[in-house]
Design an enzyme around this catalytic site. Structure first.
Site, PDB file in Angstrom:
ATOM      1  CE  LYS A   1      42.954   3.993  26.948  1.00 24.26           C
ATOM      2  NZ  LYS A   1      43.123   5.068  25.944  1.00 24.26           N
TER       3      LYS A   1
ATOM      4  CG  ASP B   1      37.993   5.961  24.156  1.00 29.33           C
ATOM      5  OD1 ASP B   1      37.081   6.652  24.659  1.00 29.33           O
ATOM      6  OD2 ASP B   1      39.105   6.423  23.821  1.00 29.33           O
TER       7      ASP B   1
ATOM      8  CE  LYS C   1      38.015   7.754  20.907  1.00 29.19           C
ATOM      9  NZ  LYS C   1      39.107   8.714  20.681  1.00 29.19           N
TER      10      LYS C   1
ATOM     11  CG  ASP D   1      41.288   2.902  24.071  1.00 27.17           C
ATOM     12  OD1 ASP D   1      42.495   3.003  23.789  1.00 27.17           O
ATOM     13  OD2 ASP D   1      40.628   3.813  24.619  1.00 27.17           O
TER      14      ASP D   1
ATOM     15  CG  ASP E   1      38.128  10.755  23.185  1.00 27.19           C
ATOM     16  OD1 ASP E   1      38.179   9.572  23.594  1.00 27.19           O
ATOM     17  OD2 ASP E   1      38.272  11.082  21.992  1.00 27.19           O
TER      18      ASP E   1
ATOM     19  CD  GLU F   1      39.709   6.883  27.199  1.00 27.03           C
ATOM     20  OE1 GLU F   1      39.640   7.998  26.657  1.00 27.03           O
ATOM     21  OE2 GLU F   1      40.273   5.904  26.664  1.00 27.03           O
TER      22      GLU F   1
ATOM     23  NE  ARG G   1      45.400  12.062  28.645  1.00 22.02           N
ATOM     24  CZ  ARG G   1      45.775  12.943  27.722  1.00 22.02           C
ATOM     25  NH1 ARG G   1      46.134  14.161  28.088  1.00 22.02           N
ATOM     26  NH2 ARG G   1      45.774  12.620  26.448  1.00 22.02           N
TER      27      ARG G   1
HETATM   28  N1  BES Z   1      42.075   5.684  22.837  1.00 24.23           N
HETATM   29  C1  BES Z   1      42.311   7.010  22.405  1.00 24.23           C
HETATM   30  C2  BES Z   1      43.612   7.156  21.632  1.00 24.23           C
HETATM   31  C3  BES Z   1      43.585   6.669  20.217  1.00 24.23           C
HETATM   32  C4  BES Z   1      42.942   7.377  19.229  1.00 24.23           C
HETATM   33  C5  BES Z   1      44.279   5.531  19.880  1.00 24.23           C
HETATM   34  C6  BES Z   1      42.983   6.926  17.917  1.00 24.23           C
HETATM   35  C7  BES Z   1      44.334   5.108  18.567  1.00 24.23           C
HETATM   36  C8  BES Z   1      43.673   5.800  17.589  1.00 24.23           C
HETATM   37  C9  BES Z   1      42.396   7.937  23.607  1.00 24.23           C
HETATM   38  O1  BES Z   1      41.586   7.607  24.669  1.00 24.23           O
HETATM   39  C10 BES Z   1      41.946   9.275  23.131  1.00 24.23           C
HETATM   40  O2  BES Z   1      40.815   9.396  22.766  1.00 24.23           O
HETATM   41  N2  BES Z   1      42.858  10.239  23.141  1.00 24.23           N
HETATM   42  C11 BES Z   1      42.553  11.532  22.668  1.00 24.23           C
HETATM   43  C12 BES Z   1      43.196  12.508  23.603  1.00 24.23           C
HETATM   44  C13 BES Z   1      42.763  13.926  23.381  1.00 24.23           C
HETATM   45  C14 BES Z   1      41.315  14.112  23.750  1.00 24.23           C
HETATM   46  C15 BES Z   1      43.636  14.830  24.220  1.00 24.23           C
HETATM   47  C16 BES Z   1      43.106  11.677  21.258  1.00 24.23           C
HETATM   48  O3  BES Z   1      44.173  11.129  20.992  1.00 24.23           O
HETATM   49  O4  BES Z   1      42.450  12.285  20.442  1.00 24.23           O
HETATM   50 ZN    ZN Z   2      41.123   5.665  24.890  1.00 21.81          ZN
HETATM   51 MN    MN Z   3      39.650   8.378  24.471  1.00 17.63          MN
END
Ligand code: BES
Ligand code: ZN
Ligand code: MN
Length: 498
Positions: free
Chosen positions: A269, A274, A281, A292, A351, A353, A355
């Site tokens: 990835k 992000d 966020k 990210d 968010d 994104e 996947r």
């Molecule tokens: N890059 C983030 C995941 C992440 C969050 C990694 C905090 C490390 C610390 C990912 O893109 C994301 O935002 N995932 C969301 C998914 C949700 C919207 C289903 C998450 O984990 O909140």
């Molecule tokens: Zn992300």
């Molecule tokens: Mn995200």
């Protein structure tokens, strides 16, 4: 830093500092006892003062020990002899290295590698020592305008001699080469992770891959937005449409194996920042979302290591790189896009994104007829909640592949923990309007993320690593860790050997 494998009696050692282990309580190691007799009992006298009892991780620096040719002896506590396990070994090695770094010694000889560590061989001890030495001299502040004083004056450890019994010279030498390659891969991954989003853009990542292909016999190809449009990568492009930085699909190949041998494919990835997109966020710690792209960084670091080690395998790294930003053109919650696989996706949260870019890269991987595909992604906050910062989440329904990755993690001391990927979780991704939704609710968030990816990986053996909790550290020591470069390199080198 220069490393060498030697076998010299400690009293004949000419390095500026000799590092000696002491067990609890006040038990000199074998090389310590040799030094003690050479110095006519000086070390025992010091022990008798009570200044060094051998507590694990403690150190005592001695100058001009009588009868010895070197300026310094560093005593390092190893803890209880019958409890000298992996953790105690790492604690003592790190204490020794940081003890050395606070002296002016530019060369040192380590006499800590003869001690038996339960379940570990000499190769492991060498590798962990070299990785710890690289980690300690690592400078995260490459963008600071002033350099560190000690480093300026050249009073830093430049030469580390690893004293190893003659019987082990051969494996120790091989372990040193592997350790150096891993360490350089880890440093590359850390540096890329630490770079801010305004520097480390998708274009920058592509340039890094291209420069690796100049330095090593790797082949690099970069697909542009128009190429991805032609391939029908509607999901990846949906993420990219909210950013002014053009997305890139980076393909980096190591052709070390037989012609026509099926490749191992690593998909990383590469979201260079992000923000969450329209599903923005919260502000706190949002800077950390520059990390990210650590999956991508680990793919580059691993390919660097594989190339340096000339692993006899075909390996392909694929990096979908993009920013995730909110903009007038950005993808919106509720938008439905068509992925390269033909499956339609309802983007309920912009968010989620990772996947969305990964699914198209995973479909693209099919064309390489892979032996196995592993994707590596800072995919979910939920994985951090589940496993914390010590283990990466491992998802796969291939038990053999799982145990292979688990074992590589243990050998590399870069561990994973298996999470379920049962079909029972799949209905959480149902959408009323498209084939699949891109979020599955709060329950089991890292699992439903993996379930989403699994819909795009039916045609090959696949495992997913969620490195959200392991790729970087927060707080005072904020910075990339370079994980899982050690794990992936072990996985590959084990495959290459069998
Ligand atoms: N890059 C983030 C995941 C992440 C969050 C990694 C905090 C490390 C610390 C990912 O893109 C994301 O935002 N995932 C969301 C998914 C949700 C919207 C289903 C998450 O984990 O909140
Ligand atoms: Zn992300
Ligand atoms: Mn995200």
């Amino acid at each position: 830093m220069e490393f060498s494998i030697k076998n010299t009696q400690p009293e004949k050692q000419r390095a500026a500092c000799v590092v000696i282990g002491v067990f609890e309580s006040r038990q000199l190691s074998a090389s310590g006892q040799e030094l003690d007799s050479a110095s006519q009992g000086y070390l025992s006298k010091i022990m008798a003062t009570g200044d060094m009892n051998g507590r694990v991780g403690s150190t005592l620096l001695l100058h001009h020990v009588p009868q010895l040719g070197n300026e310094r002896v560093l005593l390092v506590g190893l803890g209880k002899a019958d409890a000298f396990d992996s953790k105690a070994f790492l604690t003592s090695i790190n204490a020794a290295l940081s003890g050395l770094n606070s002296t002016g010694a530019t060369s040192a000889a380590l006499y800590l590698l003869d001690e038996v560590v339960a379940g570990r061989d000499i190769a492991w001890k060498i590798e962990q020592t070299v990785l710890a030495a690289y980690a300690q001299r690592f400078q995260p502040g490459k963008l600071k305008s002033k350099k560190d004083d000690a480093k300026e004056s050249g009073k830093v450890l430049k030469k580390l001699i690893l004293n190893v019994a003659p019987a082990y010279t051969k494996i120790a030498t091989a372990a040193l080469a592997q350790a150096r390659a891993i360490a350089a891969g880890v440093e590359l991954a850390k540096d890329l992770g630490n770079l801010p989003g305004n520097i480390c853009t998708p274009t920058y990542l592509a340039e890094q891959a291209q420069s690796l292909a100049k330095e090593f016999p790797l082949k690099c190809e970069v697909l542009e937005r128009k190429d991805m449009e032609k391939l029908g990568m509607g999901s990846l492009l949906a993420v990219a449409q909210g950013s002014r930085q053009p997305p890139k699909l980076i393909i980096l190949r190591h052709n070390g194996g037989k012609k026509g041998a099926k490749p191992v494919v690593l998909v990383g990835k590469g979201i260079t920042f992000d923000s969450g997109g329209i599903s923005l966020k919260p502000g706190a710690e949002m800077d950390e979302m520059k990390y990210d792209m650590c999956g991508a960084a680990s793919v580059l670091g691993t390919l660097r290591a594989a190339a340096e080690l000339k692993l006899p395998l075909n390996i392909i790294g694929i990096i979908p790189a993009s920013e995730n930003l909110p903009d007038g053109m950005a993808v919106k919650p509720g938008d439905i896009v068509t992925s390269m696989s033909g499956q339609t996706i309802e983007i309920l949260n912009t968010d989620a994104e990772g996947r969305l870019v990964l699914c198209d890269a995973l479909t693209y991987a099919e064309r390489f007829d892979p032996e196995v595909v592993i994707d590596i992604a800072t995919l979910t906050g939920a994985c951090v909640i589940a496993l914390g910062h010590h283990a990466s989440g491992l998802f796969s329904d291939n038990d053999e592949l799982v145990s292979e990755i688990e074992q590589a993690g243990v050998a590399a001391h870069d561990r994973v923990w298996r999470m379920p990927l049962w079909d029972d979780y799949q209905p959480q991704l149902d959408s009323n309007f498209a084939d699949i939704a891109n979020i599955g609710g709060r329950a089991g968030g890292s699992i439903t993320a993996a379930c989403f990816l699994s819909r795009f990986t039916k045609k090959y053996n696949w495992a997913h690593l969620d490195i959200a909790g392991t790729a970087w550290k927060s707080g005072k020591d904020k910075g990339g860790t370079g994980r899982p470069v050690p794990l992936l390199t072990h996985f590959l080198s084990k495959r290459a050997a069998s």
